[in-house]
Design an enzyme around this catalytic site. Structure first.
Site, short mmCIF file in Angstrom:
data_model
loop_
_atom_site.label_atom_id
_atom_site.label_comp_id
_atom_site.label_asym_id
_atom_site.label_seq_id
_atom_site.Cartn_x
_atom_site.Cartn_y
_atom_site.Cartn_z
N ASP A 16 3.98 -4.77 -25.37
CA ASP A 16 5.20 -4.59 -26.14
C ASP A 16 4.95 -5.24 -27.51
O ASP A 16 4.10 -6.13 -27.64
CB ASP A 16 6.35 -5.29 -25.41
CG ASP A 16 7.63 -5.31 -26.21
OD1 ASP A 16 8.08 -4.24 -26.65
OD2 ASP A 16 8.17 -6.42 -26.41
N LEU A 17 5.71 -4.83 -28.52
CA LEU A 17 5.55 -5.42 -29.85
C LEU A 17 6.64 -6.44 -30.17
O LEU A 17 6.39 -7.64 -30.22
CB LEU A 17 5.54 -4.31 -30.91
CG LEU A 17 4.35 -3.34 -30.90
CD1 LEU A 17 4.54 -2.26 -31.96
CD2 LEU A 17 3.05 -4.09 -31.14
N ASP A 18 7.87 -5.94 -30.36
CA ASP A 18 8.97 -6.80 -30.83
C ASP A 18 9.28 -7.92 -29.84
O ASP A 18 9.48 -7.68 -28.64
CB ASP A 18 10.24 -5.96 -31.03
CG ASP A 18 10.06 -4.92 -32.12
OD1 ASP A 18 9.13 -5.04 -32.93
OD2 ASP A 18 10.88 -3.97 -32.16
N ASP A 188 8.22 -9.11 -23.14
CA ASP A 188 9.21 -10.18 -22.99
C ASP A 188 10.43 -9.76 -22.19
O ASP A 188 11.25 -10.61 -21.83
CB ASP A 188 9.68 -10.64 -24.38
CG ASP A 188 10.50 -9.58 -25.09
OD1 ASP A 188 11.70 -9.81 -25.33
OD2 ASP A 188 9.96 -8.50 -25.39
#
Length: 238
Positions: A16-18, A188
């Site tokens: 995941d990025l954000d 997250d």
């Protein structure tokens, strides 16, 4: 690091990025502020606008196209176009205006501060196995200095429905030509990342950035394979 399920050998990792590789809140707040400023200056009739005025058009678009939630970039563009049409812009001018608004959005959306520790961890991991980014958002890894670490980037909308749907997880496995059970997804969010990955046949690492407990997380219905609080903990898994 906490283990909840046995880990199989890891042949690739997806990320995941954000809010996993960087703190996304400051850049989103700044972006919304700058986009609102741009819209207010775009036409004197918009100088009183608040974010609520802009969001009103997003809700209208969603009513017309419920599945638009899987492509938040197009959703934002369509709502900008609808807003301009509502205020009497021609189709041609509304299209240009929506493109102008999105160009401004894209610039600020990618003014992301990526911690040096994230660069160091990804660089070391990329030397050992293929890495892929899977995001529901619209950050551009190449624009914020992260693109060099990933074999490819999958985005909700162009590459399938948003997480926790399995589309992008399955596509990552197919494009890597690696069975899902040998891929560890890191994110997250216990719903979109952990549940989504496990339901897709992957292994899942919960990056617990806020030092919560599983009992505190109301969205958590499926245990991850492993939980970490520091990204560099991943280095011990490969």
């Amino acid at each position: 690091m906490h283990f909840y399920r046995p880990l199989s050998p890891i042949k690739a990792m997806t990320f995941d990025l954000d809010d996993t590789l960087y703190d996304n809140h400051p850049v989103i707040d700044k972006t919304e502020e700058e986009v609102l400023r741009f819209i207010r200056e775009y036409d004197p009739r918009f100088d009183h606008f608040t974010n609520d005025d802009i969001y009103a058009f997003r809700y209208l678009v969603e009513e017309q196209e419920p599945d638009i939630r899987h492509d938040i970039t197009r959703w934002r563009w369509l709502s900008s176009k609808m807003m301009l049409c509502h205020y009497g812009y021609s189709k041609e001018d509304a299209l240009k205006g929506a493109d102008d608004i999105m160009a401004h959005f894209t610039y600020w959306r990618n003014q992301i501060h990526v911690p040096q520790s994230t660069h160091e961890t990804l660089a070391k991991l990329a030397e050992k196995l293929p890495l892929v980014a899977i995001t529901n958002g619209n950050a551009e890894p190449q624009a914020c200095g992260l693109g060099q670490y990933f074999q490819f980037v999958l985005k909700a909308g162009p590459d399938g429905r948003s997480k926790p749907c399995c589309d992008m997880y399955h596509l990552a496995s197919t494009r890597l030509n690696i069975e899902p059970s040998a891929i560890l997804h890191v994110g997250d969010n216990l719903l979109t990342d952990v549940e989504g990955a496990i339901n897709s046949g992957m292994q899942a690492c919960w990056f617990n950035v806020d030092h919560m407990t599983l009992m505190d997380e109301k969205e958590g219905r499926i245990l991850p394979h492993v939980e970490i609080c520091r990204l560099d903990s991943l280095l011990s898994l490969v």
